[in-house]
Design a protein around this motif. Structure first.
Motif, PDB file in Angstrom:
ATOM      1  N   ARG A  69      -5.510   4.804 -13.734  1.00  0.00           N
ATOM      2  CA  ARG A  69      -5.245   5.062 -12.311  1.00  0.00           C
ATOM      3  C   ARG A  69      -5.219   6.563 -12.028  1.00  0.00           C
ATOM      4  O   ARG A  69      -5.812   7.034 -11.045  1.00  0.00           O
ATOM      5  CB  ARG A  69      -3.925   4.419 -11.915  1.00  0.00           C
TER       6      ARG A  69
ATOM      7  N   ASP B 285      -4.094   3.110   4.115  1.00  0.00           N
ATOM      8  CA  ASP B 285      -4.539   4.065   3.100  1.00  0.00           C
ATOM      9  C   ASP B 285      -3.422   5.059   2.815  1.00  0.00           C
ATOM     10  O   ASP B 285      -3.101   5.923   3.629  1.00  0.00           O
ATOM     11  CB  ASP B 285      -5.786   4.808   3.593  1.00  0.00           C
TER      12      ASP B 285
ATOM     13  N   THR C 210       2.074   2.114 -10.827  1.00  0.00           N
ATOM     14  CA  THR C 210       2.131   0.831 -10.134  1.00  0.00           C
ATOM     15  C   THR C 210       1.465  -0.225 -11.006  1.00  0.00           C
ATOM     16  O   THR C 210       0.370   0.003 -11.533  1.00  0.00           O
ATOM     17  CB  THR C 210       1.417   0.901  -8.773  1.00  0.00           C
TER      18      THR C 210
ATOM     19  N   ARG D 162      -3.409   6.632  -0.375  1.00  0.00           N
ATOM     20  CA  ARG D 162      -3.830   7.167  -1.670  1.00  0.00           C
ATOM     21  C   ARG D 162      -3.425   8.616  -1.857  1.00  0.00           C
ATOM     22  O   ARG D 162      -3.372   9.096  -2.994  1.00  0.00           O
ATOM     23  CB  ARG D 162      -5.345   7.024  -1.810  1.00  0.00           C
TER      24      ARG D 162
ATOM     25  N   LEU E 195      -1.743   3.077  -2.420  1.00  0.00           N
ATOM     26  CA  LEU E 195      -3.024   2.395  -2.553  1.00  0.00           C
ATOM     27  C   LEU E 195      -3.735   2.300  -1.206  1.00  0.00           C
ATOM     28  O   LEU E 195      -3.142   2.550  -0.147  1.00  0.00           O
ATOM     29  CB  LEU E 195      -2.803   0.980  -3.111  1.00  0.00           C
TER      30      LEU E 195
ATOM     31  N   ALA F 219       0.825  -1.205   0.000  1.00  0.00           N
ATOM     32  CA  ALA F 219       0.000   0.000   0.000  1.00  0.00           C
ATOM     33  C   ALA F 219       0.859   1.255   0.000  1.00  0.00           C
ATOM     34  O   ALA F 219       0.579   2.212  -0.739  1.00  0.00           O
ATOM     35  CB  ALA F 219      -0.927  -0.014   1.212  1.00  0.00           C
TER      36      ALA F 219
ATOM     37  N   GLN G 127       4.702  -6.669  -7.516  1.00  0.00           N
ATOM     38  CA  GLN G 127       4.078  -5.354  -7.704  1.00  0.00           C
ATOM     39  C   GLN G 127       5.206  -4.352  -7.856  1.00  0.00           C
ATOM     40  O   GLN G 127       6.032  -4.190  -6.954  1.00  0.00           O
ATOM     41  CB  GLN G 127       3.194  -4.979  -6.513  1.00  0.00           C
TER      42      GLN G 127
ATOM     43  N   SER H  42       6.361  -0.488  -8.333  1.00  0.00           N
ATOM     44  CA  SER H  42       5.904   0.883  -8.097  1.00  0.00           C
ATOM     45  C   SER H  42       7.033   1.839  -8.435  1.00  0.00           C
ATOM     46  O   SER H  42       8.089   1.817  -7.789  1.00  0.00           O
ATOM     47  CB  SER H  42       5.479   1.072  -6.642  1.00  0.00           C
TER      48      SER H  42
END
Length: 507
Positions: A399, A41, A51, A43, A29, A24, A121, A123
């Protein structure tokens, strides 16, 4: 100048770490940890450019969704001290564009997935330093291989010991080679080297370049860490930053002394503006060829050793053997993305040409064939990679549009007209700014959707198949050289008519 940086670390429950929290934070995210019930969180964090998730071809669909991938990865670990994730952090050259850096990150992540069969993942982060050069990517990988049935065995070869060291060495070499290939494809002359300074110094000494060897045996600077880096961003000094400035000044004095002993005069460096930046190249006009002063480490030797100064002599052209090596590397990149393409004939032709160059040397026929083949291989690679880049650009646009739309809706709901938070002019300015960003992201999304539509991708696929067919139909160099040798052999064996002397004429 591009620098090399690669670090591998693990996340363990014994240290209170979580794969969900790490994913995250790095991806910006909102992810929920199903084991603890905690929501992470991030964001609103800045600096996250893009990502994306990658997994083996037979992996389940949920492996490409961060919210499901890391929840399942955490659930697959039973022990309270389990290692829940592994991270590969690496720098991306600032000389490349955003799209080229995304392409490079995708290629590196894909190579890791192909070798270890785990899910990742990736990023990409923008620079968080004042110099604006620290582009990097965090590749967060699962500690287990993933297949059609989900997560399976652990990737024990990466855990440590002799096997772990060899695997990390492979990762470092792969990242350096892939990065150099992308820098070359972008038309840049800079390269990076994954070897340690000691190894590079030994190599320079073996070549007989004592000045470069001495420059590479300089005292290394100290890692600043989070606290010192935060102080540097605020323009404040720290003990480590001051120590690094002292070390860099001492290294420069040592280099100047060695340069004078070698008969090479070096001008004093320009005054330093920060602890991470040395003077410009214009301030050191008499350094050895290929020597650059830049970066956190102070002195760096570009991988252009032996190159003459600009304006003195032209650079040596790339040899045919190097072109063959690059073409074979391009074929590997193509095979990673499109394993269905048949490229055995062109690969065999390039390998045959490489052996022929070593045996019989360069000929006109081989040179002409290689020039055409290498260009067609590079064009096919660009077409194949271009399709993947369209899909990556579409995901990024979706996104960014989603974030802009959320910001627009959040502002309208949290700060209605007449709220006491802002004055009316300030409220209008903030609202228009969010609306402008949303309109811009909408246009970018429409363009990305057009380029990533089924029709556009079908055209790209057709172009890829056409280029691959042209490559496979290209006459093999092995068919050209024997023909020339056969013609020469026939001419040598042919019996030439002999002229018979005429008898003298009698009058």
């Amino acid at each position: 100048m591009a620098i090399y940086h690669t670090a591998v670390k693990t996340f363990s429950r014994a240290k209170g770490q979580s794969a969900v929290a790490a994913a995250a934070y790095r991806g910006g995210l909102l992810l929920a940890d199903l084991i603890t019930g905690q929501q992470h969180d991030y964001r609103r964090r800045s600096g996250v450019v893009e990502t994306f998730c990658l997994a083996p071809p037979d992996a389940p669909d949920w492996a490409l969704v961060p919210g499901e991938l890391w929840a399942v990865a955490e659930a697959a670990e039973r022990r309270k001290d389990s290692t829940v994730a592994r991270e590969f952090e690496l720098s991306l050259p600032h000389e490349l564009s955003d799209e080229q850096r995304a392409h490079l990150a995708f290629a590196i992540a894909e190579a890791l997935v192909d070798r270890y069969q785990f899910a990742v993942q990736a990023s990409i982060h923008s620079p968080g330093t004042p110099d604006g050069l620290n582009h990097h990517v965090h590749v967060l990988a699962s500690t287990r291989r993933i297949g059609p049935e989900g997560f399976g065995e652990k990737t024990r070869e990466l855990d440590g010991g002799a096997s772990g060291k060899s695997q990390v060495q492979w990762v470092r070499e792969m990242i350096a080679e892939t990065t150099n290939a992308h820098l070359e494809a972008a038309g840049l002359a800079v390269t990076i080297d994954h070897r340690s300074l000691a190894e590079q110094a030994r190599s320079a000494a073996d070549r007989g370049d004592e000045l470069q060897a001495a420059a590479l045996t300089r005292e290394p600077t100290k890692h600043l860490g989070k606290s010192a880096t935060a102080l540097a961003r605020k323009g404040q000094e720290s003990r480590l930053a001051l120590e690094n400035e002292t070390i860099e000044a001492s290294n420069q004095e040592q280099l100047d002394m060695l340069s004078h002993q070698a008969g090479r005069d070096t001008s004093p460096l320009a005054s330093q503006t920060t602890g991470r930046e040395w003077g410009s190249r214009a301030s050191v006009p008499h350094l050895a060829p290929g020597l650059e002063i830049r970066g956190v480490s102070g002195i760096r030797l570009a991988q252009v050793i032996g190159r003459h100064r600009e304006g003195t002599e032209a650079e040596e052209p790339i040899s045919l053997t190097e072109r063959i090596t690059q073409a074979l590397r391009d074929l590997q990149d193509i095979a990673r993305v499109r394993a269905d393409l048949s490229l055995h004939r062109i690969r065999a032709g390039l390998e045959w040409a490489r052996d022929a160059l070593a045996d019989v040397g360069e000929t006109v026929a081989i040179r002409q064939w290689l020039t055409k083949a290498v260009l067609q291989v590079r064009a096919l690679r660009n077409a194949v990679i271009g399709r993947s880049m369209r899909l990556l650009a579409l995901g990024r646009a979706q996104r960014l549009h989603h974030i802009a739309q959320q910001e627009w809706e959040r502002f309208n709901s949290d700060y209605p007209l007449g709220s006491a938070c802002y004055s009316r002019p300030e409220w209008i300015r903030r609202r228009e700014r969010r609306l402008s960003v949303l309109e811009q992201r909408t246009k970018e999304l429409e363009k990305a959707r057009l380029r990533g539509s089924d029709g556009a991708l079908a055209e790209v696929d057709a172009d890829v198949v056409r280029r691959a067919s042209e490559l496979e139909s290209l006459a093999s160099p092995g068919e050209l050289l024997p023909q020339q040798q056969e013609l020469t052999h026939i001419e040598e064996q042919q019996v030439l008519p002999t002229a018979k002397p005429k008898p003298p004429a009698l009058h």
